[in-house]
Motif scaffolding. Structure first.
Motif, PDB file in Angstrom:
ATOM      1  N   ILE A 394       0.907  -1.430   0.045  1.00 19.79           N
ATOM      2  CA  ILE A 394      -0.019  -0.074  -0.062  1.00 19.79           C
ATOM      3  C   ILE A 394       0.734   1.382   0.166  1.00 19.79           C
ATOM      4  O   ILE A 394       0.500   2.109  -0.646  1.00 19.79           O
ATOM      5  CB  ILE A 394      -0.921  -0.207   1.281  1.00 19.79           C
ATOM      6  CG1 ILE A 394      -2.032  -0.987   1.067  1.00 19.79           C
ATOM      7  CG2 ILE A 394      -1.652   1.321   1.415  1.00 19.79           C
ATOM      8  CD1 ILE A 394      -2.705  -1.450   2.218  1.00 19.79           C
ATOM      9  N   SER A 395       1.805   1.484   0.840  1.00 17.05           N
ATOM     10  CA  SER A 395       2.731   2.432   0.812  1.00 17.05           C
ATOM     11  C   SER A 395       3.511   2.652  -0.349  1.00 17.05           C
ATOM     12  O   SER A 395       3.671   3.685  -0.637  1.00 17.05           O
ATOM     13  CB  SER A 395       3.742   2.552   2.060  1.00 17.05           C
ATOM     14  OG  SER A 395       4.475   1.309   1.847  1.00 17.05           O
ATOM     15  N   ILE A 396       4.083   1.652  -1.035  1.00 20.93           N
ATOM     16  CA  ILE A 396       4.730   1.831  -2.430  1.00 20.93           C
ATOM     17  C   ILE A 396       3.616   2.398  -3.275  1.00 20.93           C
ATOM     18  O   ILE A 396       4.205   3.375  -4.324  1.00 20.93           O
ATOM     19  CB  ILE A 396       5.312   0.483  -2.768  1.00 20.93           C
ATOM     20  CG1 ILE A 396       6.417   0.203  -1.798  1.00 20.93           C
ATOM     21  CG2 ILE A 396       5.746   0.551  -4.281  1.00 20.93           C
ATOM     22  CD1 ILE A 396       6.972  -1.150  -2.370  1.00 20.93           C
ATOM     23  N   PHE A 397       2.349   1.558  -3.241  1.00 22.60           N
ATOM     24  CA  PHE A 397       1.350   2.023  -4.271  1.00 22.60           C
ATOM     25  C   PHE A 397       1.224   3.606  -4.186  1.00 22.60           C
ATOM     26  O   PHE A 397       1.103   4.252  -5.324  1.00 22.60           O
ATOM     27  CB  PHE A 397       0.230   1.479  -4.186  1.00 22.60           C
ATOM     28  CG  PHE A 397      -0.794   1.420  -5.038  1.00 22.60           C
ATOM     29  CD1 PHE A 397      -0.622   0.683  -6.280  1.00 22.60           C
ATOM     30  CD2 PHE A 397      -2.040   2.236  -4.835  1.00 22.60           C
ATOM     31  CE1 PHE A 397      -1.548   1.073  -7.288  1.00 22.60           C
ATOM     32  CE2 PHE A 397      -2.859   2.108  -5.888  1.00 22.60           C
ATOM     33  CZ  PHE A 397      -2.885   1.448  -7.139  1.00 22.60           C
ATOM     34  N   VAL A 398       0.876   3.964  -3.080  1.00 24.28           N
ATOM     35  CA  VAL A 398       0.649   5.471  -2.963  1.00 24.28           C
ATOM     36  C   VAL A 398       1.647   6.405  -3.225  1.00 24.28           C
ATOM     37  O   VAL A 398       1.711   7.273  -3.741  1.00 24.28           O
ATOM     38  CB  VAL A 398      -0.110   5.745  -1.649  1.00 24.28           C
ATOM     39  CG1 VAL A 398      -0.415   7.173  -1.338  1.00 24.28           C
ATOM     40  CG2 VAL A 398      -1.622   5.031  -1.610  1.00 24.28           C
ATOM     41  N   GLY A 399       2.601   5.861  -2.610  1.00 25.51           N
ATOM     42  CA  GLY A 399       4.104   6.702  -2.752  1.00 25.51           C
ATOM     43  C   GLY A 399       4.391   6.667  -4.182  1.00 25.51           C
ATOM     44  O   GLY A 399       4.990   7.933  -4.621  1.00 25.51           O
ATOM     45  N   TRP A 400       4.470   5.671  -5.041  1.00 23.43           N
ATOM     46  CA  TRP A 400       5.101   5.455  -6.198  1.00 23.43           C
ATOM     47  C   TRP A 400       4.098   5.538  -7.497  1.00 23.43           C
ATOM     48  O   TRP A 400       4.286   6.133  -8.629  1.00 23.43           O
ATOM     49  CB  TRP A 400       6.013   4.473  -6.442  1.00 23.43           C
ATOM     50  CG  TRP A 400       7.345   4.655  -5.406  1.00 23.43           C
ATOM     51  CD1 TRP A 400       7.340   4.049  -4.170  1.00 23.43           C
ATOM     52  CD2 TRP A 400       8.807   5.199  -5.816  1.00 23.43           C
ATOM     53  NE1 TRP A 400       8.514   4.550  -3.652  1.00 23.43           N
ATOM     54  CE2 TRP A 400       9.224   5.117  -4.645  1.00 23.43           C
ATOM     55  CE3 TRP A 400       9.209   6.056  -6.808  1.00 23.43           C
ATOM     56  CZ2 TRP A 400      10.572   5.662  -4.346  1.00 23.43           C
ATOM     57  CZ3 TRP A 400      10.272   6.370  -6.565  1.00 23.43           C
ATOM     58  CH2 TRP A 400      11.007   6.584  -5.509  1.00 23.43           C
ATOM     59  N   VAL A 401       3.007   4.815  -7.307  1.00 19.67           N
ATOM     60  CA  VAL A 401       2.124   4.464  -8.457  1.00 19.67           C
ATOM     61  C   VAL A 401       1.033   5.708  -8.695  1.00 19.67           C
ATOM     62  O   VAL A 401       0.929   6.219  -9.721  1.00 19.67           O
ATOM     63  CB  VAL A 401       1.619   3.292  -8.403  1.00 19.67           C
ATOM     64  CG1 VAL A 401       0.747   2.742  -9.612  1.00 19.67           C
ATOM     65  CG2 VAL A 401       2.914   2.277  -8.330  1.00 19.67           C
ATOM     66  N   ILE A 402       0.208   5.942  -7.485  1.00 19.77           N
ATOM     67  CA  ILE A 402      -0.954   6.852  -8.070  1.00 19.77           C
ATOM     68  C   ILE A 402      -0.511   8.222  -8.426  1.00 19.77           C
ATOM     69  O   ILE A 402       0.595   8.750  -7.652  1.00 19.77           O
ATOM     70  CB  ILE A 402      -2.192   6.578  -7.185  1.00 19.77           C
ATOM     71  CG1 ILE A 402      -1.755   7.306  -5.636  1.00 19.77           C
ATOM     72  CG2 ILE A 402      -2.365   5.098  -6.758  1.00 19.77           C
ATOM     73  CD1 ILE A 402      -3.012   7.173  -4.688  1.00 19.77           C
ATOM     74  N   LYS A 403      -1.447   9.104  -8.892  1.00 17.27           N
ATOM     75  CA  LYS A 403      -1.027  10.277  -9.215  1.00 17.27           C
ATOM     76  C   LYS A 403      -0.742  11.176  -8.172  1.00 17.27           C
ATOM     77  O   LYS A 403      -1.723  11.225  -7.314  1.00 17.27           O
ATOM     78  CB  LYS A 403      -1.948  10.944 -10.226  1.00 17.27           C
ATOM     79  CG  LYS A 403      -1.999  10.407 -11.655  1.00 17.27           C
ATOM     80  CD  LYS A 403      -2.844  11.123 -12.552  1.00 17.27           C
ATOM     81  CE  LYS A 403      -2.971  10.631 -13.816  1.00 17.27           C
ATOM     82  NZ  LYS A 403      -4.355   9.974 -13.721  1.00 17.27           N
ATOM     83  N   ARG A 404       0.199  12.208  -8.201  1.00 19.08           N
ATOM     84  CA  ARG A 404       0.326  13.134  -6.925  1.00 19.08           C
ATOM     85  C   ARG A 404      -0.994  13.925  -6.582  1.00 19.08           C
ATOM     86  O   ARG A 404      -1.532  14.353  -5.922  1.00 19.08           O
ATOM     87  CB  ARG A 404       1.495  14.096  -7.452  1.00 19.08           C
ATOM     88  CG  ARG A 404       2.854  13.653  -7.083  1.00 19.08           C
ATOM     89  CD  ARG A 404       2.853  13.374  -5.516  1.00 19.08           C
ATOM     90  NE  ARG A 404       3.904  12.437  -5.205  1.00 19.08           N
ATOM     91  CZ  ARG A 404       5.240  12.866  -4.944  1.00 19.08           C
ATOM     92  NH1 ARG A 404       5.753  14.124  -4.979  1.00 19.08           N
ATOM     93  NH2 ARG A 404       6.169  12.012  -4.835  1.00 19.08           N
ATOM     94  N   SER A 405      -1.658  14.499  -8.006  1.00 19.41           N
ATOM     95  CA  SER A 405      -2.796  15.182  -8.019  1.00 19.41           C
ATOM     96  C   SER A 405      -3.794  14.469  -6.965  1.00 19.41           C
ATOM     97  O   SER A 405      -4.550  14.860  -6.298  1.00 19.41           O
ATOM     98  CB  SER A 405      -3.202  15.590  -9.183  1.00 19.41           C
ATOM     99  OG  SER A 405      -3.623  14.226  -9.893  1.00 19.41           O
ATOM    100  N   VAL A 406      -3.936  13.071  -7.234  1.00 20.65           N
ATOM    101  CA  VAL A 406      -4.902  12.515  -6.465  1.00 20.65           C
ATOM    102  C   VAL A 406      -4.559  12.612  -4.817  1.00 20.65           C
ATOM    103  O   VAL A 406      -5.479  12.782  -3.984  1.00 20.65           O
ATOM    104  CB  VAL A 406      -4.938  10.873  -6.736  1.00 20.65           C
ATOM    105  CG1 VAL A 406      -5.796  10.258  -5.660  1.00 20.65           C
ATOM    106  CG2 VAL A 406      -5.457  10.764  -8.241  1.00 20.65           C
ATOM    107  N   ILE A 407      -3.372  12.444  -4.573  1.00 15.92           N
ATOM    108  CA  ILE A 407      -3.076  12.496  -3.327  1.00 15.92           C
ATOM    109  C   ILE A 407      -3.211  14.094  -2.725  1.00 15.92           C
ATOM    110  O   ILE A 407      -3.784  14.244  -1.702  1.00 15.92           O
ATOM    111  CB  ILE A 407      -1.490  12.126  -2.816  1.00 15.92           C
ATOM    112  CG1 ILE A 407      -1.111  11.023  -3.528  1.00 15.92           C
ATOM    113  CG2 ILE A 407      -0.970  12.596  -1.462  1.00 15.92           C
ATOM    114  CD1 ILE A 407       0.236  10.377  -3.158  1.00 15.92           C
ATOM    115  N   TYR A 408      -3.000  15.107  -3.497  1.00 15.36           N
ATOM    116  CA  TYR A 408      -3.104  16.490  -3.006  1.00 15.36           C
ATOM    117  C   TYR A 408      -4.621  16.721  -2.900  1.00 15.36           C
ATOM    118  O   TYR A 408      -4.941  17.541  -1.979  1.00 15.36           O
ATOM    119  CB  TYR A 408      -2.271  17.445  -4.079  1.00 15.36           C
ATOM    120  CG  TYR A 408      -1.029  17.453  -3.587  1.00 15.36           C
ATOM    121  CD1 TYR A 408      -0.075  16.333  -3.992  1.00 15.36           C
ATOM    122  CD2 TYR A 408      -0.195  18.492  -3.118  1.00 15.36           C
ATOM    123  CE1 TYR A 408       1.297  16.568  -3.587  1.00 15.36           C
ATOM    124  CE2 TYR A 408       1.040  18.935  -2.851  1.00 15.36           C
ATOM    125  CZ  TYR A 408       1.765  17.518  -3.069  1.00 15.36           C
ATOM    126  OH  TYR A 408       3.160  17.793  -2.626  1.00 15.36           O
TER     127      TYR A 408
END
Ligand code: PHE
Length: 450
Positions: A394-408
């Motif tokens: 999960i941490s690799i997925f959110v850290g590296w794979v999903i778009k930054r814009s989604v996180i922001y």
């Protein structure tokens, strides 16, 4: 099911109470003290808090991001974000781990039923520690323990059948604050015991030389278990969050309150352990043997005892409800089962493995794999292996794979200060959490030594 059809938690308090409700349970009150006791007390505590900060809060935030962005069950969430079999494995890990945990967890939750009844009978007048040991051993090795496991799963079934909002939210709103106050009262009581200073020293004074790979593995597994992390439980819950919920704040408050409850449990148990001459390294029996001694010693002990075990039972229930929701959301949304059938399947699996786990304290004692009975094996495989593995993915997925814009967008970055904080979280997700988890695994397997 479309986004708009999905249920949502009604209030902000509801969000906090349900996530804390999932997190706070037997993990804090039963598992934390015995794990800390087995792994040297202070050293374990220190490592545990470190893991909560650098892995726990970031991974909880990551699960919230995935869940609210996709509004989906754990398997569907990965499928929606990235349609490759590799990431979907993480969904499978979560579903398998949740069913494993539900099975052995229900055994201990079943013990709380028995202890409510025993409290009413004042533990049959047991006066010595030996008598309490004998009572515990006799009970856990008998069929009664299977009956209580099944009874607990039946209660769990009746509640989860009703769906998210009604059952879970209302109950957690009332329950969690009451539990908190009662624990605080017990802490004060323990601080006046003759063994208080020895107990507190054991819990809070780290002996750095006792930080071994086993302590690291144990503390990491406990952090994942206690925060309900790494198996998509928080992905599932946050899929019901509204767009107003503050994800980072919720992750931090949940982790903070959960850790506080675990520390309370330690402050209650260890002074008593030293007062009554128990060994802190008793293992899973620890709390069930020590608590009755505390109650038998207190004024109005019987009332406290009943109240405590009732609350512990209810806190377990809010946790098992959240575990169950992981596979039920998967069965209904991915396998298109009715909620009724999904709930039945979840309960049937847990009843089967729960029965085997309960029997592993008695008739099936000798059925072992690598020296572990069914109960131990399910606990070890899920908490120590699968949850950290799921957390790493999960941490690799959110850290590296999903778009930054989604996180922001999900973390609602509106100010420079918030942006800085989010960068720290992303840094932990990209580098710190996966590296820590990998190193702990490698040291646990003996590949690296320190
Ligand atoms: N965190 C819960 C507890 O401490 C257990 C749990 C694990 C709940 C995994 C949900 C998912 O008791």
């Amino acid at each position: 099911m479309s986004k708009s059809e999905r249920a949502q938690f009604a209030t902000r308090l509801g969000v906090l109470a349900t996530t804390v409700g999932s997190a706070v349970g037997l993990g804090n009150i039963w598992r934390f003290p015995y794990e800390a006791g087995v792994h040297g007390g202070g050293a374990f505590m220190l490592v545990y808090i470190f893991f909560v900060l650098v892995i726990g809060i970031p991974v909880a935030t990551a699960e919230f991001i995935i869940g609210r962005h996709t509004h989906s069950n754990v398997y569907g969430a990965f499928r929606k974000l990235h349609d490759s079999p590799f990431w979907k494995v993480s969904g499978v890990i979560g579903i398998v781990a949740s069913l494993m945990i539900l099975s052995f967890y229900s055994v201990v939750a079943g013990w709380t039923f028995e202890y409510i009844l025993r409290s009413l009978q004042n533990f049959n007048g047991a006066e010595t520690q030996e008598a309490l040991h004998a009572q515990f051993n006799q009970f856990t090795s008998s069929w009664e323990s299977v009956v209580w496991t099944l009874a607990f799963l039946l209660v769990n079934y009746l509640i989860i059948r009703r769906g998210v909002q009604n059952g879970i939210e209302k109950m957690s709103n009332i329950l969690m604050p009451v539990l908190f106050v009662i624990l605080l009262a017990f802490c004060v009581n323990s601080l006046f015991m003759p063994g208080a200073s020895q107990g507190l020293e054991f819990l809070f004074k780290p002996d750095f030389s006792s930080i071994t790979p086993q302590v690291l593995m144990g503390a990491m597994g406990q952090a994942f278990f206690s925060l309900s992390l790494g198996l998509g439980g928080l992905i599932t819950y946050s899929s019901y969050f509204s767009s107003k919920t503050r994800l980072l704040g919720s992750a931090a408050s949940m982790a903070g309150l959960d850790t506080l409850v675990a520390i309370f449990a330690g402050i209650i148990i260890f002074p008593a352990v030293f007062t009554f001459g128990e060994s802190p390294a008793e293992g899973p029996k620890l709390v069930f043997e020590v608590l009755p001694s505390i109650f038998l010693d207190m004024k109005f002990g019987q009332v406290w005892s009943v109240l405590f075990f009732v609350l512990l039972f209810l806190a377990s229930l809010t946790s098992t409800i959240s575990m169950s929701e992981i596979s039920i959301a998967y069965f209904t949304e991915e396998r298109h089962m009715s909620r009724r059938n999904a709930t039945l399947l979840n309960t049937a699996i847990a009843m089967l493995f729960g029965t085997l786990s309960a029997l592993s304290f008695g008739p099936l004692r000798h059925m072992t794999v690598c020296g572990r009975g069914v109960f131990d094996l399910l606990d070890y495989l899920s908490s120590t292996i699968l949850l950290p593995l799921g957390g790493m993915i999960i941490s690799i997925f959110v850290g590296w794979v999903i778009k930054r814009s989604v996180i922001y967008e999900q973390l609602d970055v509106v100010s420079p200060a918030k942006a800085r904080l989010v960068k720290v979280v992303i840094f932990c997700l990209r580098y710190v959490a996966p590296t820590c988890i990998l190193l702990v695994f490698l040291s646990g397997l003996g590949v690296i030594r320190f």
